[in-house]
Scaffold this active site. Structure first.
Site, mmCIF file in Angstrom:
data_model
loop_
_atom_site.group_PDB
_atom_site.id
_atom_site.type_symbol
_atom_site.label_atom_id
_atom_site.label_comp_id
_atom_site.label_asym_id
_atom_site.label_seq_id
_atom_site.Cartn_x
_atom_site.Cartn_y
_atom_site.Cartn_z
ATOM 1 N N ALA A 67 36.292 42.587 39.340
ATOM 2 C CA ALA A 67 35.259 41.421 39.354
ATOM 3 C C ALA A 67 35.779 39.648 39.124
ATOM 4 C CB ALA A 67 34.713 41.832 38.483
ATOM 5 N N GLY A 110 36.987 46.971 39.754
ATOM 6 C CA GLY A 110 35.932 46.632 41.279
ATOM 7 C C GLY A 110 35.974 46.850 42.264
ATOM 8 N N GLU A 113 36.337 50.260 42.702
ATOM 9 C CA GLU A 113 34.509 51.075 42.459
ATOM 10 C C GLU A 113 33.829 50.696 44.401
ATOM 11 O OE1 GLU A 113 34.539 49.155 38.394
ATOM 12 O OE2 GLU A 113 34.204 50.455 37.942
ATOM 13 N N GLU A 133 41.477 47.523 34.387
ATOM 14 C CA GLU A 133 40.801 46.687 33.728
ATOM 15 C C GLU A 133 41.906 46.942 32.095
ATOM 16 O OE1 GLU A 133 39.515 48.332 35.614
ATOM 17 O OE2 GLU A 133 37.871 47.281 36.222
#
Ligand code: DAK
Length: 259
Positions: A67, A110, A113, A133
């Site tokens: 992200a 992300g 993911e 993260e």
């Protein structure tokens, strides 16, 4: 097609809708706008009767490095809640056509993911997967702890999420996270070839197989078997079931009607 700002879309072969993440200057970091465009493109491909399979890729250096940290860094809990980003990830999860991820370079946070939201993954030899993260004081938020654990098991998922270490394409393949590792020159072509193979199959069967396999993540064995059985019976109401079986008996190629 739409005028995108963070992605590119194309139909390189009949039946195959391709999405390319296109923010190379930030290693394809998944900004809010990028997620909006990915979902919109997937929904367009889903609505199109001509598209049978979706391929998503980045570039050689990065599928997506996570992200967009710069966009997230100042946000508070309430703002994150307001952004309702999970709704977009849920939409990706609900796409009924198969999605193949073609991964090269970084697939982190992300990005990892998003890759795990794909139904199949082809990776280049340079691909690196990770959930870093922890290194920026947070944790996976779009399914990383759950999907990674289901894909490669508890101990390996713990190591990846708790240390933030990356694993190579080969390790990811050995662990069962991805389908195939190929040279970097051909990872997108290989994904498109796999997509084309699936695009040539009976569309209704493809859709119900995807639904049934995904169900195994959210139900008991009994519940999953029940859905499988119902979907199996349902296909006997399709013209393509008659066509597929008649074509076999008549020793010819089936002509699918998606009916
Ligand atoms: N966000 C924003 N910019 C990024 C970025 C990211 N995730 N990753 C890289 N960049 C930018 C860098 O800032 C740099 O920009 P400039 O400095 O040139 O302006 C440019 O991309 C090139 O990066 P580097 O110079 O760092 O390149 P290197 O090759 O040296 O290093 C690297 C590559 C991938 C090791 C490094 O860039 C890195 O560590 N990146 C961050 C990786 C990371 O921590 N990813 C996890 C982010 S957190 C949610 C859903 C999902 C998520 C959260 C919520 N909801 C549904 C609510 C997910 C969270 C995350 O993914």
């Amino acid at each position: 097609m739409e005028q995108w700002t963070c992605i590119l879309t194309s139909i390189p072969k009949p039946g195959i809708g391709v999405i390319q993440l296109n923010r190379p200057q930030v290693l394809n970091a998944l900004s809010l706008q990028t997620m909006i465009e990915i979902v919109e493109a997937m929904e367009q491909f889903e609505r199109s009767a001509d598209i049978r399979c979706i391929v998503i890729h980045g570039n050689e250096k990065a599928f997506a490095a996570g992200a967009d940290i710069k966009e997230m860094s100042g946000a508070g809990s309430m703002e994150m809640l307001e952004r309702d980003q999970f709704a977009r990830w849920e939409r990706i999860r609900a796409i009924k056509k198969p999605i193949i991820g073609a991964i090269s370079g970084f697939a982190l946070g992300g990005g990892c993911e998003l890759a795990m939201n794909c139904d199949m993954l082809i990776a280049s030899e340079t691909a690196q997967f990770g959930q870093p993260e922890i290194n920026i004081g947070v944790m996976p938020g779009a399914g990383g702890t759950q999907r990674l654990t289901r894909a490669i098991g508890k101990v390996r998922a713990m190591e990846i999420a708790l240390t933030g270490r990356m694993i190579s394409a080969r390790e990811a393949w050995r662990a069962g996270l991805i389908n195939k590792v190929v040279p970097v020159e051909s990872y997108v072509q290989e994904a498109i070839a796999l997509a084309s193979e699936i695009a040539g199959k009976a569309p209704l069967a493809v859709k119900l197989i995807k639904e049934s396999v995904l169900k195994s993540f959210s139900t008991t064995l009994e519940g999953g078997l029940e859905l499988e059985r119902k979907n199996f019976y349902l296909l006997f109401a399709s013209e393509d079931q008659k066509e597929g079986m008649n074509a076999f008996i008549e020793k010819r190629k089936p002509m699918w009607k998606n009916k």
